[in-house]
Design an enzyme around this catalytic site. Structure first.
Site, mmCIF file in Angstrom:
data_model
loop_
_atom_site.group_PDB
_atom_site.id
_atom_site.type_symbol
_atom_site.label_atom_id
_atom_site.label_comp_id
_atom_site.label_asym_id
_atom_site.label_seq_id
_atom_site.Cartn_x
_atom_site.Cartn_y
_atom_site.Cartn_z
ATOM 1 N N ARG A 1 19.134 24.400 12.304
ATOM 2 C CA ARG A 1 20.404 23.351 12.223
ATOM 3 C C ARG A 1 20.578 22.651 11.109
ATOM 4 O O ARG A 1 19.717 22.591 9.959
ATOM 5 C CB ARG A 1 19.799 22.144 13.190
ATOM 6 C CG ARG A 1 19.037 22.949 14.567
ATOM 7 C CD ARG A 1 18.035 21.982 15.019
ATOM 8 N NE ARG A 1 17.429 22.987 16.233
ATOM 9 C CZ ARG A 1 17.712 22.664 17.457
ATOM 10 N NH1 ARG A 1 18.529 21.497 17.825
ATOM 11 N NH2 ARG A 1 17.139 23.142 18.327
ATOM 12 N N ASP B 1 7.844 14.169 27.937
ATOM 13 C CA ASP B 1 6.956 14.923 28.495
ATOM 14 C C ASP B 1 7.143 16.369 28.256
ATOM 15 O O ASP B 1 6.269 17.365 28.709
ATOM 16 C CB ASP B 1 7.214 14.941 30.190
ATOM 17 C CG ASP B 1 8.560 15.200 30.435
ATOM 18 O OD1 ASP B 1 9.530 15.406 29.720
ATOM 19 O OD2 ASP B 1 8.590 14.686 31.828
ATOM 20 N N GLY B 2 8.044 16.933 27.454
ATOM 21 C CA GLY B 2 8.453 18.286 27.175
ATOM 22 C C GLY B 2 8.976 19.165 28.218
ATOM 23 O O GLY B 2 8.883 20.385 28.227
ATOM 24 N N GLY C 1 12.303 17.427 15.510
ATOM 25 C CA GLY C 1 11.525 18.675 16.122
ATOM 26 C C GLY C 1 11.457 18.901 17.595
ATOM 27 O O GLY C 1 12.030 18.129 18.503
ATOM 28 N N GLY D 1 10.836 18.945 20.833
ATOM 29 C CA GLY D 1 9.998 18.136 21.704
ATOM 30 C C GLY D 1 9.799 18.772 22.953
ATOM 31 O O GLY D 1 8.869 18.390 23.728
ATOM 32 N N ASP E 1 21.141 17.291 14.218
ATOM 33 C CA ASP E 1 20.292 18.400 14.845
ATOM 34 C C ASP E 1 20.784 19.148 16.102
ATOM 35 O O ASP E 1 19.946 20.269 16.536
ATOM 36 C CB ASP E 1 19.022 17.641 15.567
ATOM 37 C CG ASP E 1 19.214 16.452 16.339
ATOM 38 O OD1 ASP E 1 20.169 15.500 16.031
ATOM 39 O OD2 ASP E 1 18.867 16.393 17.339
ATOM 40 N N ASN E 2 22.055 18.830 16.447
ATOM 41 C CA ASN E 2 22.539 19.665 17.499
ATOM 42 C C ASN E 2 23.890 20.566 16.744
ATOM 43 O O ASN E 2 24.808 21.055 17.562
ATOM 44 C CB ASN E 2 23.402 18.872 18.459
ATOM 45 C CG ASN E 2 22.218 18.232 19.313
ATOM 46 O OD1 ASN E 2 20.955 18.849 19.248
ATOM 47 N ND2 ASN E 2 22.260 17.021 20.029
HETATM 48 P P1 AMP Z 1 18.554 16.578 22.443
HETATM 49 O O1 AMP Z 1 19.304 15.195 22.753
HETATM 50 O O2 AMP Z 1 18.434 17.456 23.598
HETATM 51 O O3 AMP Z 1 19.378 17.099 21.485
HETATM 52 O O4 AMP Z 1 17.263 16.005 22.176
HETATM 53 C C1 AMP Z 1 16.941 15.351 20.968
HETATM 54 C C2 AMP Z 1 15.382 15.167 20.669
HETATM 55 O O5 AMP Z 1 14.568 14.861 21.499
HETATM 56 C C3 AMP Z 1 14.814 16.638 20.457
HETATM 57 O O6 AMP Z 1 14.120 16.777 19.354
HETATM 58 C C4 AMP Z 1 14.365 17.163 21.810
HETATM 59 O O7 AMP Z 1 13.294 18.014 21.422
HETATM 60 C C5 AMP Z 1 13.444 15.744 22.171
HETATM 61 N N1 AMP Z 1 13.475 15.773 23.651
HETATM 62 C C6 AMP Z 1 14.508 15.756 24.355
HETATM 63 N N2 AMP Z 1 14.106 15.326 25.787
HETATM 64 C C7 AMP Z 1 12.423 15.737 25.529
HETATM 65 C C8 AMP Z 1 11.476 15.597 26.626
HETATM 66 N N3 AMP Z 1 11.562 15.515 27.937
HETATM 67 N N4 AMP Z 1 10.028 15.666 25.907
HETATM 68 C C9 AMP Z 1 10.112 15.618 24.578
HETATM 69 N N5 AMP Z 1 11.186 15.622 23.934
HETATM 70 C C10 AMP Z 1 12.333 15.727 24.308
HETATM 71 MG MG MG Z 2 19.050 18.632 20.509
#
Ligand code: AMP
Ligand code: MG
Length: 466
Positions: A177, A118-119, A83, A85, A243-244
Site C-alpha cells: 500500500r 479482536d482480529g 499493520g 490487525g 493504507d487502503n
Molecule cells: P480498515 O478500516 O479495514 O482499513 O482497517 C484499518 C486498520 O484497523 C487496519 O490496520 C486493520 O487491520 C485494523 N482493524 C480493523 N478491524 C480490526 C479488528 N476487528 N481487529 C483488529 N484490527 C482491526
Molecule cells: Mg484497510
C-alpha cells in the site's frame, strides 16, 4: 510445471527486511463452515477444492508461512502506524499461468498489530466485500478478488451486540500500500525503502525501468485509470486512507463502499465520513493527495539532496490530475457512444451531468437508457444525436460501444442490504441470486426490474468493516 490443482505458495514479500512483517498464526475457530466459494477463481489460481477449515485458518495449506504485514497510513489525513490487525497472509500462490497472487485471510484472529481489536470480522461485512469485489471485477475494474467466505460458529462483539463471525479469503496481486512506503519512511530506513521499491517494481511494473521516478509515474498512471473507472461507474470507495490504496492499482478494502444511484457529486455513504472527505467527487483529488504522501515517503529515493528531491516530487504529483482527466474523458466519450474527439465534448458531458444532478436521475440507468425514447424530446438529446451523426461510425457501432461501457446491473444498495440481512438469518439464497446478477453486469437483455431499480434506503449509511 507442477501438477495443478495444487497449493504452490511462495513468499517473496517475506524476503523484505523484517520491519515489513511479523510471523503469526491464525487462531482456530469452533465451527468452520464454507458459505460461499468462488470455483471459477479457484480454477484460475490452480487451487484444489478445500474443506472449510482452510478458509478459517484452522488448518494451514501446504507451504503456508503466515504473516501479518506492517504498514502505516494517513487515516482521514492523520498519520498512524497500523499493520494487518485482522488479516493474515498465507503466501503467494503461483498460478498455472505463472502469475502470483496473495492469499490472505481476513478475520482469522489477533496479530501483533491488532491494538484493541479482536482480529475478527462479522459475516455481513465479509459477504459485502465478496459481493462488491466480484461485481467490480465483472465490471472490468481492477480489484482484489474474493475466494471464499466461511462462517466461524463464533460471535463477534460490536456496538450492535453479538454478530455471526466469518473469515474472508482475499486474493490480491499484492497488499503493498501507499502506507507500506510510509512505514519504511517513518522508520527512516532508506535501505528498506529501496528494497520495497524494487520489490514493487518487479512485482507490478516489470516493464518499467529501474528508477524511482519511473516507478512513481507508473503507479500514478494506474491510480489515474482506476479512479476514472470508479467515477465512470458511480462507485464511492468511502475510506480512501493511504493504507487502503494498493500500489498494484487494484481497488482494495471494501468497507463502507457503495454505488450511488441518484447522481450527486457530494454523495457520501460512510457513517463516519461526516465532512465528506471521501465523497464521490472528492475521490480524484484525494487520490492525488494520497499520491503526494507516497511521493513524500519516496523522497530519499528521488534524490539524496532533500531540496532537489522535493522539487522532483512537486513536478510529479500534479500529473495525476491531467492523467485522470484524460482517462475520465475517454471513458465518458465511450459511455456516450463517441469514438471521435471534439472540443465541446466536455460541455456536452457536463450538461448531462448537471441535468442528472438537478433531476436526481439514476446514474447507472440514465447511461444505460440514453438511447431509449425516455430522453428523446430533450434539447440535450438532440445535441447528442447531432454529435453522433458527425462521426463516421454507424449507429449500431455506437450502440455497441455504449452497451459495453454502460452496465445494466450494479450492486443496488437495497438488494445488498436485503441479501446481507437474509444471510445473517441463515438464508444464503438472496446473496447467491444477487451475486449471479452483479457478476453479469453487461447483460442488457435481461429484464430484472427489482435488481435494476434504484432504491437506496433513506439516510443510507455504511460502516467500516470492523
Ligand atoms: P480498515 O478500516 O479495514 O482499513 O482497517 C484499518 C486498520 O484497523 C487496519 O490496520 C486493520 O487491520 C485494523 N482493524 C480493523 N478491524 C480490526 C479488528 N476487528 N481487529 C483488529 N484490527 C482491526
Ligand atoms: Mg484497510
Amino acid at each position: 510445471m507442477p501438477d495443478y490443482p495444487a497449493w504452490q505458495l511462495e513468499h517473496s514479500y517475506s524476503r523484505l527486511p523484517n520491519l515489513f512483517f511479523n510471523e503469526v498464526e491464525p487462531t482456530a475457530v469452533t465451527q468452520p463452515e464454507l458459505l460461499v466459494f468462488n470455483h471459477a477463481l479457484a480454477t484460475e489460481l490452480g487451487l484444489p477444492e478445500e474443506e472449510a477449515a482452510v478458509y478459517t485458518g484452522n488448518r494451514l495449506p501446504p507451504g503456508a508461512r503466515p504473516i501479518a504485514q506492517a504498514y502505516a497510513g494517513h487515516q482521514y489525513a492523520h498519520f498512524t502506524a497500523l499493520g494487518d490487525g485482522r488479516a493474515i497472509l498465507l503466501g503467494e500462490q503461483i498460478t498455472p499461468m505463472g502469475e502470483r497472487f496473495d492469499i490472505q485471510l481476513k478475520g482469522p484472529g489477533p496479530t501483533p498489530f491488532s491494538r484493541r481489536g479482536d482480529g475478527r470480522a462479522a459475516l455481513g461485512p465479509m459477504l459485502r466485500e465478496y459481493l462488491i469485489s466480484e461485481a467490480m471485477h465483472a465490471l472490468g475494474i481492477p480489484t482484489t478478488r474474493s475466494l471464499a467466505v466461511a462462517s466461524t460458529g463464533e460471535k463477534v462483539w460490536r456496538q450492535d451486540g453479538g454478530l455471526p463471525g466469518a473469515v474472508l479469503t482475499r486474493v490480491a496481486s499484492s497488499h503493498i500500500r501507499v502506507g507500506t512506503f510510509e512505514w519504511a519512511a517513518a522508520n527512516r530506513n532508506v535501505e528498506a525503502l529501496r528494497a520495497l521499491a524494487e520489490h514493487t517494481r518487479r512485482r507490478h511494473y516489470p516493464e518499467v525501468e529501474n528508477h524511482p521516478v519511473a516507478l512513481y509515474e507508473a503507479i500514478l498512471e494506474r491510480q489515474a485509470t482506476l479512479i476514472a473507472r470508479w467515477m465512470l461507474t458511480g462507485f464511492v470507495h468511502g475510506v480512501m486512507n493511504t493504507d487502503n490504496m494498493a500500489l498494484s492499482g487494484e481497488t482494495i478494502d471494501y468497507g463502507p463502499c457503495a454505488f450511488m444511484d441518484a447522481y450527486h457529486p457530494e454523495t457520501v455513504f460512510s457513517s463516519i465520513d461526516r465532512e465528506g472527505r471521501y465523497a464521490y467527487a472528492n475521490q480524484p483529488p484525494i487520490a492525488q493527495w494520497n499520491l503526494a504522501r507516497l511521493a513524500e515517503a519516496m523522497l530519499p529515493l528521488f534524490h539524496e539532496n532533500e531540496k532537489q528531491a522535493v522539487e522532483i516530487a512537486n513536478g510529479l504529483i500534479p500529473k495525476f490530475e491531467t492523467r485522470f482527466k484524460h482517462h475520465w474523458l475517454s471513458g465518458m466519450r465511450a459511455k456516450l457512444g463517441l469514438f471521435t474527439d471534439e472540443t465541446d465534448d466536455i460541455g456536452l458531458i457536463e450538461d448531462l451531468l448537471n441535468w442528472m444532478q438537478q433531476s436526481a436521475a439514476d446514474f447507472t440507468n440514465t447511461f444505460a437508457e440514453l438511447s431509449t425514447a425516455r430522453f428523446e424530446d430533450s434539447e440535450w438529446h438532440q445535441r447528442w444525436q447531432a454529435r453522433i451523426a458527425r462521426q463516421p461510425q454507424s449507429r449500431e457501432t455506437c450502440t455497441e460501444l455504449m452497451r459495453r461501457s454502460n452496465p445494466a446491473f450494479i450492486p443496488r444498495n437495497h438488494k445488498v442490504e436485503e441479501a446481507l440481512a437474509a444471510a445473517q438469518d441463515g438464508r444464503m439464497q438472496p446473496f447467491h441470486d444477487l451475486l449471479a446478477v452483479v457478476t453479469q453486469p453487461w447483460d442488457h437483455d435481461k429484464h430484472l426490474p427489482d435488481y435494476s431499480k434504484p432504491g437506496t434506503p433513506a439516510g443510507y449509511r455504511t460502516f467500516c468493516g470492523t
